[in-house]
Design a protein around this motif. Structure first.
Motif, PDB file in Angstrom:
ATOM      1  N   ALA A 128      34.234  43.489  39.872  1.00 44.09           N
ATOM      2  CA  ALA A 128      33.286  43.993  38.794  1.00 44.09           C
ATOM      3  C   ALA A 128      31.893  43.463  38.460  1.00 44.09           C
ATOM      4  CB  ALA A 128      34.233  43.815  37.617  1.00 44.09           C
ATOM      5  N   ILE A 129      31.675  41.991  38.508  1.00 44.31           N
ATOM      6  CA  ILE A 129      30.830  41.418  38.096  1.00 44.31           C
ATOM      7  C   ILE A 129      29.886  41.653  39.310  1.00 44.31           C
ATOM      8  CG2 ILE A 129      30.855  39.254  39.035  1.00 44.31           C
ATOM      9  CD1 ILE A 129      30.203  39.885  35.623  1.00 44.31           C
ATOM     10  N   PHE A 130      30.022  41.649  40.463  1.00 44.68           N
ATOM     11  CA  PHE A 130      29.136  42.078  41.517  1.00 44.68           C
ATOM     12  C   PHE A 130      28.971  43.394  42.022  1.00 44.68           C
ATOM     13  CE2 PHE A 130      29.240  37.654  43.475  1.00 44.68           C
ATOM     14  CZ  PHE A 130      28.009  37.494  43.664  1.00 44.68           C
ATOM     15  N   ARG A 131      29.930  44.301  41.316  1.00 42.16           N
ATOM     16  CA  ARG A 131      29.834  45.790  41.562  1.00 42.16           C
ATOM     17  C   ARG A 131      30.135  46.208  43.143  1.00 42.16           C
ATOM     18  NH1 ARG A 131      24.852  47.726  37.386  1.00 42.16           N
ATOM     19  NH2 ARG A 131      25.262  45.915  36.164  1.00 42.16           N
ATOM     20  N   ALA A 132      30.778  45.263  43.576  1.00 40.96           N
ATOM     21  CA  ALA A 132      31.146  45.267  45.010  1.00 40.96           C
ATOM     22  C   ALA A 132      32.527  44.954  45.183  1.00 40.96           C
ATOM     23  CB  ALA A 132      30.476  44.112  45.919  1.00 40.96           C
ATOM     24  N   PRO A 133      33.530  46.210  44.962  1.00 41.66           N
ATOM     25  CA  PRO A 133      34.768  46.050  44.920  1.00 41.66           C
ATOM     26  C   PRO A 133      35.533  45.306  46.318  1.00 41.66           C
ATOM     27  CG  PRO A 133      34.485  48.280  45.118  1.00 41.66           C
ATOM     28  CD  PRO A 133      33.276  47.368  44.960  1.00 41.66           C
TER      29      PRO A 133
END
Length: 605
Positions: free
Chosen positions: A193-198
């Motif tokens: 979530a925090i990286f927007r990279a699941p």
């Protein structure tokens, strides 16, 4: 078909799926993803609001923000008050030290940051994390980052997500193994979530706990958790990636030479980053902590960080805005060199003093700037080959973190997700692999272990072939064994069975060669037929022969027990394969196995 039957069939289907492991992990992954997503939404919003209040409005600074994180567009305060930064960070340091020392003193030996604490909890803590730990670490991280501390969001959100997974597993009374898996699933949800990279977040969570391995059993719940958490996060903050940058493409094979140079530069920067951090943490702040206490050590760290940030604002907070500027080519070469050195020292003072925050984002920052230095130099002297120097910043981020954290896949995928393409895949793979090889002698996370076989979490895996280290000679019963001749009649056999407690009898030929094993089960079907007593011989009832030697290991013995289904196997002399010296019971093998497993577990505790 009646509706009743349809309902009955549906209930049977649901009941059957309860026993399916993958379905169970799917449901648990969704639940953990929802919870860790909520935590990520709140944590990210709190950090961004705090930065706006303390950095922009109070200190009057206008720090750059990446395009995907410009939540607050208000102007900076009318007056520049950078002197408030050391004051705020000193107060945060004091409060952090007091809270940690008062409520969670065990975290002072938690390692590098929240990610390392999660790694330690997985390997050494049986996946048990007290709920108060991520709560205190999360809150203090919000204020540390908001007030300018050189720390990242990823370490705290990893620990908070892991705490969510551990808490849920404890509430559901899951096993230790399942609790560890949910711990990683929660960490994956927070990172994704925090990286927007699941995908990158999920893979990083399951591989960062080892140097040369990954936790394959946690893949399904981690991916599901990361996707769900990411989806929930984007409902509030949108789907745009962190960086608003152009698409980068690798098109000239000659450019690989410069990416090799980037790998060497990132390895050198990584070595300096880790050595500096450990020196400042252990040789400076740990000494201060031992003399005057944790609270004053963290306060001093906040004060020094704040003073440095007053004169060098590029090292404040996470620094993703400066990274975006470097990708766009807006930071001069000498400034990037200064930032690499300054960020390393600033992060070491912040996290090394005991303040809360993560090393993940600063590592990406230092790696990106290191890559940017190589990119600018290469682009200056070879502009026909290096046409996009900004791409070196992105590759440097992934390669640097891969080298210092021994996580080759997750960061690589993260960069591909951040750039929304695979144009840099080849240089990413090359540089990451080289950084891992060149940086084998050091690691950012102190509690990483080499592989599963070095982790107490997989102590049972060591027992797969543990029987190979045990031998028949120490577990068999030596002495006389009742042996039958092939010509022994059923009538004589009944008398022998009546006068012995043995259930398995070796059968020998006239030449003394063991030709088979007669079991009591073979005889039972004929005991009540007196007409056959003189007709049936031992050789007619015997099955295939099986023997063991004293020097054989118990793994070999176990395979023979499985193959023959015998409960006892005779042990023969090394010199004479037909001279029986004792017998080994199947129960002896199982008892030796259980005892060895118990000893391994006790040694790991």
């Amino acid at each position: 078909m009646s509706p009743f039957l349809n309902l009955h069939t549906w209930k049977d289907l649901v009941r059957s799926y309860r026993k399916v492991s993958h379905f169970r992990w799917l449901v648990l992954g969704i639940v953990v993803g929802i919870l860790s997503g909520i935590v990520a939404v709140l944590f990210f919003g709190a950090v961004e609001l705090g930065k706006h209040i303390f950095m922009s409005q109070l200190a009057g600074l206008s720090l750059p923000a990446p395009e995907g994180e410009e939540l607050f567009h208000g102007h900076a305060g009318e007056h520049l008050r950078t002197w408030t930064i050391p004051i705020c960070l000193t107060i945060v340091g004091l409060v952090t030290g007091w809270l940690v020392n008062r409520y969670i003193p065990e975290t002072t030996s938690g390692g590098t940051d929240g990610t390392d604490a999660t790694i330690k909890c997985f390997h050494q803590g049986s996946g048990l994390m007290r709920p108060i730990v991520p709560i205190i670490k999360g809150l203090t991280s919000v204020f540390t980052i908001s007030c300018g501390g050189s720390a990242g969001r990823e370490g705290p959100i990893t620990q908070m997500g892991a705490g969510v997974g551990s808490w849920l597993a404890q509430k559901l009374k899951l096993s230790t193994k399942e609790r560890r898996i949910l711990l990683l699933a929660g960490a994956a949800g927070g990172l994704g979530a925090i990286f927007r990279a699941p995908l990158g977040g999920a893979l990083t969570a399951i591989e960062v706990i080892y140097r040369e391995d990954f936790e394959s059993e946690a893949i399904l719940p981690s991916v599901i958790s990361s996707v769900v958490s990411y989806s929930l996060f984007t409902l509030f903050y949108g789907t745009e990636p962190i960086f608003g940058i152009p698409r980068f493409v690798f098109h000239d094979p000659r450019e690989l030479i410069f990416y090799v140079a980037l790998a060497f530069a990132c390895t050198l920067a990584g070595w300096m980053y880790i050595r500096t951090f450990r020196f400042i943490k252990y040789s400076v702040f740990n000494q201060i902590r031992d003399r005057v206490g944790l609270m004053w050590a963290t306060a001093l760290g906040g004060l020094l960080m704040g003073i440095m940030g007053m004169f060098f604002p590029q090292v404040l907070t996470g620094g993703y805005g400066w990274l975006e500027m470097a990708i766009m080519g807006e930071i001069p070469l000498m400034m990037m060199i200064a930032i690499v050195i300054g960020k390393t020292i600033a992060t070491s003072m912040t996290i090394g003093s005991g303040m809360s925050g993560g090393m993940f984002a600063p590592a990406l920052f230092v790696g990106g700037m290191s890559g940017g230095i190589v990119g600018q130099l290469a682009g200056k002297y070879y502009p026909d080959i290096v046409t996009q120097p900004g791409g070196y910043v992105l590759v440097g981020m992934a390669a640097f973190f891969a080298g210092v954290a021994k996580a080759p896949i997750g960061p690589l995928i993260m960069v591909c997700e951040l750039t929304q393409g695979y144009g840099l895949l080849a240089p990413l793979m090359l540089a990451s692999a080289l950084c891992i090889v060149l940086g084998r002698s050091f690691s950012l996370y102190e509690h990483q272990v080499e592989s599963k076989f070095d982790s107490p979490a997989h102590i049972e895996d060591k027992t797969i072939n543990i029987l190979e280290g045990l031998h028949v000679e120490t577990h068999y019963k030596p002495g006389r064994v009742t042996t039958l001749e092939e010509g022994t009649t059923l009538k004589a056999l009944t008398d022998i069975i009546a006068n012995t407690n043995e259930l398995y009898f070796p059968v020998k030929s006239e030449d003394g060669v063991i030709t088979g094993i007669l079991t009591i089960q073979n005889v039972r079907n004929h005991l009540f037929n007196p007409d056959l007593f003189d007709l049936i011989l031992a050789k007619d009832l015997a099955t295939k022969p099986a023997t063991l030697k004293a020097e054989d290991d118990l793994y070999t013995a176990l395979l023979k027990f499985v193959d023959t289904d015998y409960g006892q196997i005779p042990v023969v002399s090394e010199d004479d394969p037909n001279r029986i010296i004792g017998i080994l019971n199947r129960e002896n093998v199982f008892r030796a196995y259980a005892l060895s497993v118990k000893e391994l577990r006790e040694a790991a505790e």
